[in-house]
Write a protein that holds these residues in place. Structure first.
Motif, PDB file in Angstrom:
ATOM      1  N   GLY A 133       0.814  -1.203   0.000  1.00  0.00           N
ATOM      2  CA  GLY A 133       0.000   0.000   0.000  1.00  0.00           C
ATOM      3  C   GLY A 133       0.851   1.258   0.000  1.00  0.00           C
ATOM      4  N   SER A 187      -1.386   6.755   5.341  1.00  0.00           N
ATOM      5  CA  SER A 187      -1.752   5.343   5.192  1.00  0.00           C
ATOM      6  C   SER A 187      -0.930   4.460   6.122  1.00  0.00           C
ATOM      7  CB  SER A 187      -1.529   4.897   3.744  1.00  0.00           C
ATOM      8  OG  SER A 187      -1.714   3.511   3.628  1.00  0.00           O
ATOM      9  N   HIS A 188      -1.573   3.459   6.700  1.00  0.00           N
ATOM     10  CA  HIS A 188      -0.889   2.469   7.525  1.00  0.00           C
ATOM     11  C   HIS A 188      -0.931   1.081   6.875  1.00  0.00           C
ATOM     12  CE1 HIS A 188      -0.390   5.280  10.850  1.00  0.00           C
ATOM     13  NE2 HIS A 188      -1.652   5.650  10.656  1.00  0.00           N
ATOM     14  N   ASN A 189      -1.463   0.997   5.674  1.00  0.00           N
ATOM     15  CA  ASN A 189      -1.579  -0.286   4.972  1.00  0.00           C
ATOM     16  C   ASN A 189      -0.346  -0.489   4.100  1.00  0.00           C
ATOM     17  OD1 ASN A 189      -2.430  -2.618   3.731  1.00  0.00           O
ATOM     18  ND2 ASN A 189      -3.847  -1.579   2.346  1.00  0.00           N
ATOM     19  N   HIS A 248       0.336  10.098   2.902  1.00  0.00           N
ATOM     20  CA  HIS A 248      -1.027  10.561   3.163  1.00  0.00           C
ATOM     21  C   HIS A 248      -1.677   9.821   4.330  1.00  0.00           C
ATOM     22  CE1 HIS A 248      -0.886  12.970  -0.494  1.00  0.00           C
ATOM     23  NE2 HIS A 248      -0.460  11.891  -1.148  1.00  0.00           N
TER      24      HIS A 248
END
Length: 218
Positions: free
Chosen positions: A135, A141-143, A139
């Motif tokens: 991922g 994101s932690h995925n 921005h």
């Protein structure tokens, strides 16, 4: 019958008459000993059991199988065959227990299929195991390496066969249509173009490749 057990020696490269280089895998093929012959009349199907290597210790049950052949094989494999009779030098002969099979069964340029157990890679995630994309790392994101969705809200279970993390490798792999590049009858060595599943010193099965029939080894 063209089926032999072999030990993977390693990879190298050879050059043909035109100077073309090919990466090959060298296999220590046989000699294998026929330890048992099964027929439709006695067992309900035609098959040949072949042994390879020499075991340091043999259990009583295996020793009973090898008693008739006199071999001390470390590895035993059964190969289905349409007939227990083979054509040798223009004459039809029956395969017998104790017969020795060597690498001279195969010829340079022949197409073969090789089966073996692939290298075990342990527990692996979806990116390494199934080539998933990671991922975004921006921005908020932690995925990064998470597998993502594994199903919808209905039905309330995960379908079988879903690509997820798990054990990678250590599975039977068959590579078909491999070309025999070199044969050394004195040392029982055979080289095929390309890679062969499994680690060095791993045991593989090499068979003549037939597109009209499915894999018959067990």
């Amino acid at each position: 019958m063209k089926a032999l057990l072999a030990k993977k020696v390693g990879m190298t490269q050879i050059f043909d008459a035109n100077g073309k280089r090919s990466g090959v895998t060298v296999l220590q093929v046989g000699p294998c000993v026929i330890t048992a012959v099964k027929s439709v009349e006695t067992d309900g199907y035609n098959a040949v059991q072949i042994g390879f290597g020499e075991a340091k210790k043999i259990g009583k049950s295996v020793a009973g199988q090898l008693k008739k052949s006199g071999a001390k094989s470390a590895v035993l494999k059964e190969v289905r065959t349409p007939d227990v009779k083979v054509l040798s030098e223009g004459e039809t002969t029956t395969l017998k227990v104790g017969d020795e099979l060597k690498v001279d069964q195969f010829k340079v340029g022949e197409q073969v299929q090789i089966s073996g157990i692939s290298k075990g890679k342990g527990f692996a995630g979806t990116i390494k195991r199934h080539n998933f994309h990671r991922g975004p790392k921006t921005h908020g994101s932690h995925n990064y390496r998470a597998p993502g969705s594994i199903g919808a809200g209905y039905p309330q279970h995960v379908f079988k066969g879903q690509k997820m993390a798990g054990q990678m490798g250590n599975d039977k792999v068959t590579i078909k249509n491999q070309k025999v590049a070199m044969i050394d009858t004195e040392n029982n060595l055979l080289a095929v173009v390309g890679s062969v599943p499994g680690p060095r010193k791993g045991i593989v099965m090499i068979q003549s490749f037939d597109t009209s029939s499915k894999e018959a080894s067990e």
